[in-house]
Design a protein around this motif. Sequence first.
Motif, PDB file in Angstrom:
ATOM      1  N   PHE A  18      -6.428   5.479 -14.542  1.00 49.49           N
ATOM      2  CA  PHE A  18      -7.142   4.646 -15.789  1.00 49.49           C
ATOM      3  C   PHE A  18      -7.439   3.265 -15.411  1.00 49.49           C
ATOM      4  N   GLY A  19      -7.104   2.865 -14.147  1.00 44.77           N
ATOM      5  CA  GLY A  19      -7.479   1.583 -13.841  1.00 44.77           C
ATOM      6  C   GLY A  19      -6.312   0.735 -13.946  1.00 44.77           C
ATOM      7  N   GLU A  20      -6.379  -0.674 -13.499  1.00 45.16           N
ATOM      8  CA  GLU A  20      -5.277  -1.535 -13.493  1.00 45.16           C
ATOM      9  C   GLU A  20      -5.605  -2.499 -14.305  1.00 45.16           C
ATOM     10  N   HIS A  21      -4.709  -2.757 -15.783  1.00 44.73           N
ATOM     11  CA  HIS A  21      -4.982  -3.824 -16.436  1.00 44.73           C
ATOM     12  C   HIS A  21      -3.879  -4.641 -16.708  1.00 44.73           C
ATOM     13  N   THR A  22      -4.256  -5.732 -16.117  1.00 43.65           N
ATOM     14  CA  THR A  22      -3.264  -6.790 -15.855  1.00 43.65           C
ATOM     15  C   THR A  22      -2.661  -7.130 -17.131  1.00 43.65           C
ATOM     16  N   GLY A  23      -1.153  -7.249 -17.257  1.00 52.69           N
ATOM     17  CA  GLY A  23      -0.582  -7.563 -18.437  1.00 52.69           C
ATOM     18  C   GLY A  23      -0.160  -6.703 -19.613  1.00 52.69           C
ATOM     19  N   GLN A 286      14.298  11.800 -20.502  1.00 52.23           N
ATOM     20  CA  GLN A 286      15.198  11.082 -19.406  1.00 52.23           C
ATOM     21  C   GLN A 286      14.406  10.509 -18.517  1.00 52.23           C
ATOM     22  N   PHE A 287      13.160  11.151 -18.242  1.00 53.97           N
ATOM     23  CA  PHE A 287      12.141  10.520 -17.006  1.00 53.97           C
ATOM     24  C   PHE A 287      11.430   9.079 -17.572  1.00 53.97           C
ATOM     25  N   ARG A 288      11.421   9.141 -18.947  1.00 53.12           N
ATOM     26  CA  ARG A 288      10.779   8.056 -19.668  1.00 53.12           C
ATOM     27  C   ARG A 288      11.604   6.672 -19.486  1.00 53.12           C
ATOM     28  N   ARG A 289      12.624   6.730 -19.397  1.00 56.17           N
ATOM     29  CA  ARG A 289      13.763   5.554 -19.037  1.00 56.17           C
ATOM     30  C   ARG A 289      13.099   4.750 -17.919  1.00 56.17           C
ATOM     31  N   SER A 290      13.034   5.073 -16.583  1.00 60.85           N
ATOM     32  CA  SER A 290      12.761   4.435 -15.679  1.00 60.85           C
ATOM     33  C   SER A 290      11.198   4.134 -15.603  1.00 60.85           C
ATOM     34  N   ALA A 291      10.368   4.953 -16.084  1.00 68.79           N
ATOM     35  CA  ALA A 291       8.848   4.815 -16.258  1.00 68.79           C
ATOM     36  C   ALA A 291       8.617   3.465 -17.074  1.00 68.79           C
ATOM     37  N   TYR A 292       9.149   3.532 -18.213  1.00 66.35           N
ATOM     38  CA  TYR A 292       9.012   2.088 -19.230  1.00 66.35           C
ATOM     39  C   TYR A 292       9.559   1.069 -18.771  1.00 66.35           C
ATOM     40  N   ARG A 293      10.755   1.192 -18.079  1.00 67.71           N
ATOM     41  CA  ARG A 293      11.377  -0.225 -17.271  1.00 67.71           C
ATOM     42  C   ARG A 293      10.214  -0.697 -16.174  1.00 67.71           C
ATOM     43  N   TYR A 294       9.859   0.251 -15.645  1.00 69.71           N
ATOM     44  CA  TYR A 294       8.831  -0.215 -14.515  1.00 69.71           C
ATOM     45  C   TYR A 294       7.705  -0.942 -14.919  1.00 69.71           C
ATOM     46  N   SER A 295       7.098  -0.141 -16.054  1.00 62.54           N
ATOM     47  CA  SER A 295       5.790  -0.587 -16.710  1.00 62.54           C
ATOM     48  C   SER A 295       5.960  -2.131 -17.168  1.00 62.54           C
ATOM     49  N   HIS A 296       7.143  -2.279 -17.900  1.00 59.10           N
ATOM     50  CA  HIS A 296       7.587  -3.659 -18.424  1.00 59.10           C
ATOM     51  C   HIS A 296       7.970  -4.490 -17.459  1.00 59.10           C
ATOM     52  N   GLU A 297       8.430  -4.104 -16.493  1.00 59.76           N
ATOM     53  CA  GLU A 297       8.610  -5.059 -15.253  1.00 59.76           C
ATOM     54  C   GLU A 297       7.464  -5.688 -14.804  1.00 59.76           C
ATOM     55  N   LYS A 298       6.397  -4.810 -14.592  1.00 63.61           N
ATOM     56  CA  LYS A 298       5.024  -5.330 -14.166  1.00 63.61           C
ATOM     57  C   LYS A 298       4.462  -6.281 -15.276  1.00 63.61           C
ATOM     58  N   ARG A 299       4.295  -5.718 -16.416  1.00 64.44           N
ATOM     59  CA  ARG A 299       3.396  -6.535 -17.355  1.00 64.44           C
ATOM     60  C   ARG A 299       4.090  -7.717 -17.551  1.00 64.44           C
ATOM     61  N   THR A 300       5.532  -7.975 -17.569  1.00 64.33           N
ATOM     62  CA  THR A 300       6.081  -9.098 -17.694  1.00 64.33           C
ATOM     63  C   THR A 300       5.808 -10.065 -16.823  1.00 64.33           C
ATOM     64  N   ALA A 301       5.903  -9.569 -15.512  1.00 66.98           N
ATOM     65  CA  ALA A 301       5.537 -10.332 -14.369  1.00 66.98           C
ATOM     66  C   ALA A 301       4.311 -10.917 -14.404  1.00 66.98           C
ATOM     67  N   GLU A 302       3.314 -10.093 -14.775  1.00 65.80           N
ATOM     68  CA  GLU A 302       1.936 -10.487 -14.796  1.00 65.80           C
ATOM     69  C   GLU A 302       1.860 -11.370 -16.189  1.00 65.80           C
ATOM     70  N   THR A 304       3.808 -13.526 -17.175  1.00 61.47           N
ATOM     71  CA  THR A 304       4.398 -14.748 -16.769  1.00 61.47           C
ATOM     72  C   THR A 304       3.530 -15.572 -15.877  1.00 61.47           C
ATOM     73  N   LYS A 305       2.463 -14.830 -15.253  1.00 59.38           N
ATOM     74  CA  LYS A 305       1.496 -15.668 -14.213  1.00 59.38           C
ATOM     75  C   LYS A 305       0.416 -15.958 -15.063  1.00 59.38           C
ATOM     76  N   ASP A 306       0.514 -16.068 -16.472  1.00 57.52           N
ATOM     77  CA  ASP A 306      -0.655 -16.487 -17.417  1.00 57.52           C
ATOM     78  C   ASP A 306      -1.942 -15.543 -17.517  1.00 57.52           C
ATOM     79  N   SER A 307      -1.391 -14.159 -17.594  1.00 59.69           N
ATOM     80  CA  SER A 307      -2.349 -13.285 -17.786  1.00 59.69           C
ATOM     81  C   SER A 307      -2.584 -13.079 -19.395  1.00 59.69           C
ATOM     82  N   PRO A 308      -3.464 -13.037 -20.075  1.00 62.91           N
ATOM     83  CA  PRO A 308      -3.570 -12.717 -21.392  1.00 62.91           C
ATOM     84  C   PRO A 308      -3.293 -11.336 -21.520  1.00 62.91           C
ATOM     85  N   GLN A 309      -2.480 -11.093 -22.831  1.00 60.09           N
ATOM     86  CA  GLN A 309      -2.535  -9.878 -23.522  1.00 60.09           C
ATOM     87  C   GLN A 309      -2.756  -9.733 -24.975  1.00 60.09           C
TER      88      GLN A 309
END
Length: 310
Positions: A18-23, A286-302, A304-309
């Motif tokens: 689906f493409g990379e959608h920063t933030g 059970q699978f959703r736990r790590s998937a959501y945390r990983y997505s959250h880590e990515k978007r939070t890092a992005e 804080t680098k000033d990407s709009p959401q």
Amino acid sequence: MESKKLEHQAVDRIEDVFGEHTGYRRAHARGAGCKGVFQGSGQAARLTDAAHFQQGTVPVLVRFSHFSPEPSWTDAMSPVKGMAVQFELGPKQVTNIVSVTSPVFFTRSPERFLEMLEVSRSFQKGLPKLAELAELMTDFPEVRAMLASVQKMTVPESFATGVYHSIHAFYFEKGNERQAVKYVFEPENGAEKMSLKDMKDVPFGYYENELAERIAGGSVYFKLYAIIGEPDDPTDDPTREWPKERERVYLGRLQIETEDDEAQQALYDPTVMTEGIACSDDPILQFRRSAYRYSHEKRTAENTKDSPQD
Ligand code: HEM
């Protein structure tokens, strides 16, 4: 070298398709955050000691969303809507219910989820081609329940008038007893629906704007019920709905009061429980736990680098 966790592979594959959608969240990318309160009815006190299901009021964060991982898809291209609720039980103590307007998910196996993502590359450009849907039916018979529900499906006219299902089962626990339950949120003033056909004329961002108007005009309310499972009802298969006639217990009233940015950014991990409630052994849950945390880590890092959401 250690290979990547399957949960992380799944999120990376969503990005491939689906493409990379920063933030943005890697699924349910576009949505609206709100604050409110939940007033427990106390009617489930015989089944669970969970604090929010006793009589009393707790603050909540709520996020409504369109299911698409692609934030530029129109509202109509995401007929399934989501509602994630975080109950604030005390300092740093929360529990979540993450629900959608479909009673079933399209697979019971994380491995199949990854395979299906491959097939669904054609969704990128909107609705899939018939030939590809036929292939999906042959190779993935379990997807039938969801496609049947989509065919019958009407879409809520508003985020505020959807019926939202937890899909997975959970356990209420009290002493040595445990009871399988699923959750359903129903809009207090009745569900209002439109057909998929009428939906196509809805402008981009309609659901968020309409929700903001409703909130400005007064609160939005939902009733939360626990559907009480019987011994043969599956607790590990999100492709199977429980029979309609199951007993329901009224858990309380959710009141949405204001729009809120913290709720828009929050992490709603569906496996975060509290004393008196446990996750079922559903492998997708059970699978959703790590998937959501990983997505959250990515978007939070992005972010804080000033990407709009949105
Ligand atoms: C293999 C199974 C699944 C995977 C890999 C998956 C993946 C994801 C990811 C990566 C996010 C974004 C998380 C974030 O950044 O905070 C998300 C959000 C969401 N998912 Fe899933 N999901 C799965 C199954 C489900 C199911 C069964 C439901 C039905 C209840 C569901 C409903 C939602 C909703 C409502 C959101 C938005 C939550 C929010 O507003 O923060 N997902 N999903």
